[in-house]
Design a protein around this motif. Structure first.
Motif, short mmCIF file in Angstrom:
data_model
loop_
_atom_site.label_atom_id
_atom_site.label_comp_id
_atom_site.label_asym_id
_atom_site.label_seq_id
_atom_site.Cartn_x
_atom_site.Cartn_y
_atom_site.Cartn_z
N LYS A 81 0.71 -1.17 0.16
CA LYS A 81 -0.07 0.09 0.15
C LYS A 81 0.84 0.92 0.01
O LYS A 81 1.85 1.15 0.61
CB LYS A 81 -0.85 -0.07 1.39
CG LYS A 81 -1.66 -1.31 1.44
CD LYS A 81 -3.02 -1.53 0.58
CE LYS A 81 -3.75 -2.71 0.62
NZ LYS A 81 -2.99 -3.95 0.82
N ARG A 82 0.52 2.22 -0.79
CA ARG A 82 0.98 3.30 -0.86
C ARG A 82 0.62 4.39 0.72
O ARG A 82 -0.41 4.32 0.78
CB ARG A 82 0.81 4.22 -1.86
CG ARG A 82 1.28 5.54 -2.24
CD ARG A 82 0.96 6.28 -3.51
NE ARG A 82 1.19 7.55 -3.71
CZ ARG A 82 0.35 8.67 -3.49
NH1 ARG A 82 -0.63 8.34 -2.72
NH2 ARG A 82 1.13 9.74 -3.50
N LEU A 83 1.61 4.90 1.08
CA LEU A 83 1.25 5.61 2.62
C LEU A 83 0.29 6.68 2.38
O LEU A 83 -0.43 6.98 2.98
CB LEU A 83 2.75 6.07 2.94
CG LEU A 83 3.51 5.02 3.51
CD1 LEU A 83 4.61 5.64 4.44
CD2 LEU A 83 3.08 4.03 4.48
N GLY A 84 0.42 7.50 0.95
CA GLY A 84 -0.37 8.61 0.51
C GLY A 84 -2.01 7.98 0.45
O GLY A 84 -2.60 8.65 1.08
N ASP A 85 -2.05 6.70 -0.15
CA ASP A 85 -3.39 6.22 -0.35
C ASP A 85 -3.89 5.96 1.09
O ASP A 85 -5.07 5.70 1.42
CB ASP A 85 -3.22 5.07 -1.15
CG ASP A 85 -2.93 5.36 -2.65
OD1 ASP A 85 -3.19 6.63 -2.83
OD2 ASP A 85 -2.32 4.70 -3.36
N LEU A 86 -2.93 5.39 2.08
CA LEU A 86 -3.60 4.83 3.40
C LEU A 86 -3.96 6.23 4.08
O LEU A 86 -5.10 5.97 4.82
CB LEU A 86 -2.45 4.37 4.32
CG LEU A 86 -2.00 2.99 3.77
CD1 LEU A 86 -0.48 2.50 4.72
CD2 LEU A 86 -3.24 1.64 4.10
#
Length: 540
Positions: A387-392
């Motif tokens: 998972k991309r941190l920005g998406d989280l």
């Protein structure tokens, strides 16, 4: 705990085998007092991974080395497992050096199996310093600094000075003071007994056993050192339970020297290196290592070297893991945030197996269910895909946590070993073939050895712990078996051919059916709990 028991007695060690430890005159010996009678353990150390180093530097606010086709050097690589996993799993060129030829030979065999192109040398550090190897983006030293002579430490600094690129990173771990101060007399007693007190030249393993037994006798007669040193007897008991190959290298070398952080900093400053961050990610999380009063004291110490030293006194830690850099740029807040938003992270522990308890500087701590529960659920979604941190941060279930708290929670999961930064898809695809070849070699090797307990993941650019039995189950899967019962039967056949049985709860399982039942239980657990994650990380 389930282990292996060999029903046939092991062959006795050769009589009169040399013990290249502190009791011998090694003035004309290539070992220079370093233990070579027994090989070092086949350990994997994830902090050496360029992927994890990059993430740690970003968390600390510094620009990581420009990786891509970067170059990686491990000094004192031991058996070379870490170096080979990183060579297979991370794009770039890998070089390792360890003066023990059996270690170098093992590393070369792994490199040949993976086809990574990694190169390994059995040079002394002085010999390697004379090689024209160019410059490296990453140089790593795990523990070796504490185990070599002062002359070799000077050579290591010289290698770093000439071979680390501008903007490059150096990972160094070492036994530290004041944490080791109270235990140094115990180590001296054990090694002195190994040098002077042995009845015969019967090998280092026997020497270690005799030294531990003698240390206990000294305690039993009321030696005031033990009475005046809280934990000394407990440490001796813990030493008695440790792997003898590890103890031989950790305690019984001719040279062994813990150091203060300020001494390490001074030595590496001469190589134009600057202390950048702790390589232990849990050290980057406020509130889990020091009390409010301790944190306030540290905040009032302006000089970073003095501040780190005071922190060592507060925590009394015995082993430091540090990152130094050569001219790394401190990132502006926006730049750091954008890079962190693009960072990928993946779970490395099945969601159902993640305990909400961790151990940090303040001891055992319980993680907040309302923060870590939703985060773990989000990270396990879509079959554990990274998972991309920005998406989280935009995930509806996590948005209320806030960006800073979310980053802290991710940092805790990575620091505790339950998650790991992941690589972009293109890098994963490039690394997958070499990782698959290395892993196949290792699971085949598991038929006759339990030395290696890790496999390579191209997704995280690092290693994942996989037990010998799990490796045998995966080997059975490679052969086309798709049911846990088949995997268990395959593993049991392997053990039977070597006249081995399982040990469960301290007792050998004598009946074949009991062994098969236990292996079936473990194989079923693999299928139901770990296999989805291993598939996501491209280990299975």
């Amino acid at each position: 705990m389930v282990q292996i028991k060999d029903l046939l007695p092991a062959e006795a060690a050769s009589a009169g085998a040399p013990f290249n430890g502190p009791h011998m005159d090694n003035s004309a010996d290539w070992t220079s007092g370093y233990v070579v009678e027994v090989d070092y353990t086949h350990g994997y150390y994830r902090e050496l991974s360029p992927v994890l180093i990059d993430f740690t530097l970003l968390v600390a606010g510094f620009e990581p080395p420009a990786r891509g086709s970067g170059r990686y050097l491990e000094l004192g690589m031991g058996q070379g497992l870490s170096a080979n996993i990183h060579a297979a799993a991370v794009e770039g060129e890998c070089v390792g050096v360890d003066f023990n030829p059996s270690h170098a030979a093992n590393a070369m065999q792994l490199a040949q199996a993976s086809g990574s192109g990694a190169r390994f040398f059995d040079d002394s550090f002085a010999q390697f310093a004379g090689r024209d190897m160019g410059e490296f983006d990453y140089i790593t030293l795990h523990g070796v600094w504490s185990w070599v002579s002062e002359e070799n430490r000077d050579v290591l600094v010289d290698i770093i000075r000439h071979k680390v690129k501008v903007g490059g990173a150096v990972y160094i771990s070492y036994n530290s003071l004041p944490g080791w101060a109270s235990a140094m007399p115990l180590r001296h007693l054990l090694t002195l007994h190994g040098k002077l007190g042995r009845a015969g030249a019967d090998g280092i393993v026997s020497s270690i056993d005799h030294a531990i037994e003698f240390g206990r006798k000294v305690a039993e007669v009321g030696a005031r050192y033990y009475a005046a040193t809280p934990g000394a007897k407990d440490r001796l008991d813990a030493i008695a339970d440790q792997n003898r190959r590890y103890l031989a290298h950790e305690y019984f070398n001719l040279d062994w020297l813990p150091m203060y952080f300020s001494e390490i900093n001074q030595r590496l400053s001469s190589a134009k290196l600057h202390f950048t961050a702790s390589a232990n990610l849990l050290d980057h999380v406020p509130g889990i290592n020091t009390t409010a009063e301790q944190s306030a004291l540290l905040a009032g110490v302006a000089h970073p070297v003095l501040r780190e030293t005071v922190r060592d006194y507060i925590l009394n830690q015995q082993f430091r893991k540090d990152l130094f850099t050569r001219g790394a740029r401190r990132l502006a807040d926006l730049d750091r945030q954008e890079r962190l938003n693009d960072a990928l992270v993946a779970l490395t522990t099945p969601a159902a197996d993640i305990a909400f308890d961790i151990t940090a500087g303040l001891g055992a701590l319980t993680l907040k269910q309302d923060i870590y529960g939703p985060l773990i659920e989000s990270l396990s979604a879509r079959d554990y895909a990274p998972k991309r941190l920005g998406d989280l941060a935009e995930d509806p279930s996590l948005k209320r946590i806030g960006g800073a708290s979310l980053l802290e929670a991710v940092t805790v999961l990575v620091g505790a070993g339950h998650a790991h930064p992941a690589q972009p898809g293109a890098a994963v695809e490039k690394a997958t073939p070499a990782c698959a070849r290395l892993n196949e070699h290792l699971v085949r090797r598991a038929r006759v050895s339990e030395d290696v307990g890790f496999l390579a993941s191209p997704v995280i650019g690092g290693g994942l712990q996989v037990s010998r039995f799990e490796q045998l189950f995966l080997l059975s899967r490679l052969g086309g078996a798709d049911k846990p019962e088949q995997w268990a039967q395959f593993a049991w056949d392997v053990l039977q051919r070597q006249n081995q049985v399982l040990i469960k709860d301290g007792k050998p399982l004598a009946a074949p059916q009991d062994n098969l039942d236990e292996l079936t239980r473990q194989a079923t657990a693999l299928e139901q709990r770990r296999l989805p994650l291993l598939r996501a990380l491209r280990v299975a």
